[in-house]
Each structure stands twice: as C-alpha cells, then as structure tokens.
Motif scaffolding. Structure first.
Motif, short mmCIF file in Angstrom:
data_model
loop_
_atom_site.label_atom_id
_atom_site.label_comp_id
_atom_site.label_asym_id
_atom_site.label_seq_id
_atom_site.Cartn_x
_atom_site.Cartn_y
_atom_site.Cartn_z
N HIS A 44 0.92 -0.98 0.00
CA HIS A 44 -0.12 0.14 0.07
C HIS A 44 0.96 1.35 0.08
CE1 HIS A 44 -3.04 2.95 1.69
NE2 HIS A 44 -3.58 2.29 0.67
N ARG A 45 2.06 1.19 0.81
CA ARG A 45 2.79 2.36 0.78
C ARG A 45 3.46 2.55 -0.21
NH1 ARG A 45 3.94 0.51 6.31
NH2 ARG A 45 5.83 -0.87 5.46
N SER A 46 3.89 1.53 -1.21
CA SER A 46 4.41 1.66 -2.69
C SER A 46 3.48 2.10 -3.55
CB SER A 46 4.91 0.28 -2.90
OG SER A 46 4.07 -0.54 -3.24
N LEU A 47 2.03 1.97 -3.43
CA LEU A 47 1.36 2.38 -4.45
C LEU A 47 1.27 4.06 -4.02
CD1 LEU A 47 -1.60 -0.29 -4.32
CD2 LEU A 47 0.18 0.02 -6.04
N LEU A 48 0.93 4.25 -3.04
CA LEU A 48 0.89 5.78 -2.51
C LEU A 48 2.29 6.70 -3.02
CD1 LEU A 48 -0.72 5.62 0.93
CD2 LEU A 48 -1.69 5.61 -1.41
N ALA A 49 3.46 5.93 -2.88
CA ALA A 49 4.69 6.77 -3.12
C ALA A 49 4.79 6.87 -4.61
CB ALA A 49 5.89 5.95 -2.46
N ALA A 50 4.18 5.80 -5.50
CA ALA A 50 4.22 5.94 -6.84
C ALA A 50 3.41 6.65 -7.31
CB ALA A 50 4.11 4.42 -7.38
N THR A 51 2.27 7.01 -6.62
CA THR A 51 1.10 7.72 -7.31
C THR A 51 0.50 8.30 -6.07
OG1 THR A 51 0.62 5.77 -8.72
CG2 THR A 51 -1.14 7.63 -8.60
N PRO A 52 0.98 9.70 -5.77
CA PRO A 52 0.51 10.41 -4.60
C PRO A 52 -0.82 10.81 -4.73
CG PRO A 52 2.87 11.15 -5.29
CD PRO A 52 2.18 10.29 -6.43
N SER A 53 -1.50 11.05 -5.95
CA SER A 53 -2.72 11.41 -6.02
C SER A 53 -3.81 10.29 -5.54
CB SER A 53 -3.19 11.60 -7.40
OG SER A 53 -2.95 10.34 -8.24
N LEU A 54 -3.20 9.19 -5.13
CA LEU A 54 -4.07 8.15 -4.49
C LEU A 54 -4.18 8.19 -3.07
CD1 LEU A 54 -3.09 4.96 -6.71
CD2 LEU A 54 -4.81 6.61 -6.98
N GLY A 55 -3.42 9.11 -2.59
CA GLY A 55 -3.30 9.16 -1.18
C GLY A 55 -4.60 9.58 -0.10
N PRO A 56 -4.21 9.81 1.23
CA PRO A 56 -5.54 10.01 2.09
C PRO A 56 -6.22 11.06 1.55
CG PRO A 56 -3.35 9.55 3.19
CD PRO A 56 -2.90 9.51 1.98
N ARG A 57 -5.65 12.25 0.97
CA ARG A 57 -6.47 13.46 0.60
C ARG A 57 -7.47 13.02 -0.37
NH1 ARG A 57 -2.19 18.39 1.32
NH2 ARG A 57 -1.71 18.11 3.42
N ALA A 58 -7.17 11.91 -1.00
CA ALA A 58 -8.28 11.50 -2.35
C ALA A 58 -9.45 11.12 -1.59
CB ALA A 58 -7.48 10.48 -3.16
N THR A 59 -10.57 11.66 -2.27
CA THR A 59 -11.84 11.34 -1.62
C THR A 59 -12.79 10.93 -2.67
OG1 THR A 59 -11.74 13.02 0.11
CG2 THR A 59 -13.82 12.06 -0.43
N GLY A 106 -13.88 3.55 -1.25
CA GLY A 106 -13.84 4.84 -0.61
C GLY A 106 -12.61 4.79 0.20
N LEU A 107 -12.61 3.50 0.83
CA LEU A 107 -11.44 3.16 1.89
C LEU A 107 -10.07 2.82 1.42
CD1 LEU A 107 -13.30 1.21 4.71
CD2 LEU A 107 -12.91 3.86 4.55
N TRP A 108 -10.02 2.72 0.23
CA TRP A 108 -8.53 2.43 -0.42
C TRP A 108 -7.42 3.27 -0.17
CZ3 TRP A 108 -11.07 0.81 -5.90
CH2 TRP A 108 -11.58 -0.57 -5.72
N PRO A 109 -7.84 4.53 -0.08
CA PRO A 109 -6.56 5.65 0.18
C PRO A 109 -5.97 5.56 1.72
CG PRO A 109 -8.33 6.80 -0.93
CD PRO A 109 -8.85 5.41 -0.50
N ALA A 112 -5.10 -0.28 3.92
CA ALA A 112 -4.30 -1.33 2.97
C ALA A 112 -4.96 -2.32 2.96
CB ALA A 112 -3.07 -1.51 3.52
N TRP A 113 -5.76 -3.18 3.79
CA TRP A 113 -6.43 -4.11 3.73
C TRP A 113 -7.77 -4.16 2.69
CZ3 TRP A 113 -4.58 -8.71 4.21
CH2 TRP A 113 -5.36 -10.03 4.43
N GLU A 114 -8.42 -3.10 2.63
CA GLU A 114 -9.51 -2.92 1.51
C GLU A 114 -8.70 -3.28 0.13
OE1 GLU A 114 -12.68 -2.67 1.66
OE2 GLU A 114 -12.56 -2.85 3.95
N VAL A 115 -7.75 -2.82 -0.13
CA VAL A 115 -6.94 -2.85 -1.28
C VAL A 115 -6.49 -4.40 -1.52
CG1 VAL A 115 -4.63 -2.33 -2.84
CG2 VAL A 115 -5.97 -0.50 -1.55
N ALA A 116 -6.12 -4.99 -0.67
CA ALA A 116 -5.60 -6.69 -0.65
C ALA A 116 -6.74 -7.26 -0.85
CB ALA A 116 -5.15 -7.04 0.71
#
Length: 332
Positions: A44-59, A106-109, A112-116
C-alpha cells in the motif's frame, strides 16, 4: 459414547489423514498472517509513493455509485477509477476474475487491507485483516498480487490441495495423497526461508505429517499408535476444536457454493446429506455445528422444494456429558 466415536474417527487412517492435512492448513494460516499483514502495508505504501494522487487526501466523490457488486465495478469518480487501474496493474488476473465486491473503494486511500481484498476470493467483504482470513484467502492474495515474488505454481498446488480437502465428501484422504500434499506444502514454505515464523511452522508441519496420533482410553486400553515414542499430547477438547474448525470451513464452503448459479441444487443437496450423515454418527462434533447446519439448511431450502423431515430424528444430546478424559498423541 463420545469417546468411542472419537476413537473410531482417529483410528480410521483416511480420516486421520484428512484431519492432519487440515491441521497443516490451520498452521499455515497462522504463520502467514503476520507476514501477509506486513507485506500488505508495504504494498500500500509503495502504491501511494508511486502515485501520490491516490493518498489519504483523495476522496471518493461517487458515493453509492462507486459501490462494486460481485465481479462488476464501474467507478463513477476519478479517484476510484484511478485506484482500479492501479490495482489491475498489479493483479495477475487483471483480465480474469477480480472480486471487486470484497472491497469498499472509498477506503482504498487509507486502508491497505481494503486494497488487498481485491486480490482474494469472494465472500471477504467483512474481513478486516489477515487474522480473520483462512489459508486459501491468504494464499490467493499471495498468488494474485505481483508484490509477492514467489513461484506461483507452488502456491496454486497448495490451493488445489486445500480445495480437495474441503471438497472431500467423506472427509477422508489416502496416505499417498497426504505424502504428495507434504511435498507441495513444503515446496511452498521453502519460498520463505528468511521468515522465522514460517520456517518454524514448516518444521512443525513436517513433524506432524510424519507422526501418528494415538488414542488412550482411561482404563488403560490403547488404540492405534501405541508403539510410538513418547511425546506430548492433546486432550479430547483440543483435537475436537481442530475438527470443528475444519468442518466449519467446509460448511462455509458449501454455503458459498449454494449461492453460485452454476452449482446445481442437487449437488449441494448431496454434499449436505453427506455432512448430515457424518454428524449424525458423531454426536460430539454435531453440537458444535448446529448453528452452521441450520444456516446452510435455510439457504438450501431456497433452492429446492422443502423435503419431508426425516422420521425419528431427535435433537442431539450434550457432546461432553459423561465423557471421561483421554489423551491424543501429537508432535511437539
């Protein structure tokens, strides 16, 4: 008598093989949970690092319109659409079955487990972490997500063995099958030689599969395996707990299959009848599964016309009343 039922079960080689194989899967699940949990966070951290637009501020702006159903998911906002594209980049089955219905996009940002859960079998919507998942869910995640660098053939072989265990109508497997299972599960575990808890579990599984269990009656009579070397023991309640956990997983599998449109009601009926017959002959197990059986019965009646109740069937007696202590050999 409960004790005699236990002795009959555990002195049937094929049934004992089935329980031992299932016990291995429970040990496998336990040793994978911590490892998988850490790796999912790393992924999950690697996804956010590669694509910051997916981070916690994304709603998510699609609300209920971004709610997936089963294998169908048509995002109605750009955030969820971008997350879907990113997940598919790392999904081995990107062009095949993806159970989007497991997830709350909506919880993906932030979760991490919702992504898994997008990499796992159906029916895991309510699972909040690896500690709530069975072995096949964790194995499917490892197999489907390219974050895990493993020999996927080895993973699928263990998944196939697990399915054969769960689909065995009489809860029996041959000694030849068990030997093949040992090779496959240890081939898989050898992929994780640097993970101490997995290495330890591998050693314990090897000892379990090469050992025998013995039933000792309080009066001194010995049934099966009486010539084994001294070891540690499990009580009736401990081995019963393993049996019930395996049977609960088997019933859950039946429950899921009963909801599948491509599985005939007759097939479900036959499997349920086999399970009922087994439990009818094993009172000590039946009491721990009444709620599960009622749940499956209720669903099954929705798929076919109700059948007449079987004459003379009485409610089960207590599973432990009047049961004397006994010991069952296990490996350390």
């Amino acid at each position: 008598m409960v004790l005699s039922e236990l002795a009959i079960r555990l002195n049937c080689t094929e049934y004992k093989n089935w329980v031992k194989a299932g016990h291995c899967l429970l040990l496998l699940r336990s040793c994978l949970q911590g490892f998988v949990g850490q790796e999912v966070l790393s992924f999950h951290r690697s996804l956010l690092a590669a694509t910051p637009s997916l981070g916690p501020r994304a709603t998510c702006r699609g609300g209920s319109r971004c709610s997936p159903r089963a294998r169908q998911f048509q995002p109605q906002c750009e955030v969820c659409a971008e997350w879907k594209r990113e997940i598919l980049k790392h999904h081995v089955n990107r062009n095949g079955d993806v159970h989007w219905g497991n997830c709350r996009p909506g919880l993906w940002p932030v979760d991490a487990w919702e992504v898994a859960k997008a990499f796992m079998p159906r029916g895991l919507t309510g699972k909040k972490g690896p500690e709530e998942c069975d072995a096949v869910a964790l194995l499917s995640l490892i197999n489907s997500c390219d974050h895990f660098v493993v020999d996927r053939k080895r993973v699928t072989e263990v998944i196939r063995c697990r399915n054969e265990i769960m689909h065995s109508s009489d809860m029996k497997v041959s000694s030849t099958w068990l030997q093949d299972f040992q090779v496959k599960i240890q081939n898989f575990l050898s992929e994780f030689k640097t993970i101490p808890e997995i290495v330890a579990a591998n050693s314990r599984i090897e000892q379990l599969l090469l050992s025998d269990w013995a039933v000792y009656l309080p009066e001194g009579d010995q049934l099966d395996g009486c010539e084994c070397a001294e070891g540690t023991y499990m009580s009736i309640s401990q081995v019963n707990e393993i049996e019930v956990e395996l049977l609960k997983e088997k019933l859950q599998e039946l429950y899921m299959q009963a909801e599948e449109p491509d599985v005939s009601p007759q097939e479900i009926s036959d499997r349920l009848a086999a399970m009922k017959e087994f439990l009818r002959n094993n009172e000590d197990l039946r009491n721990g599964l009444l709620e599960d059986m009622q749940k499956l019965d209720s669903l099954h009646l929705q798929h076919q016309k109700p059948e007449a109740e079987e004459p003379g069937e009485e409610p089960p007696a207590s599973a432990t009343e009047g049961c004397p202590p006994a010991k069952i050999r296990r490996v350390p």
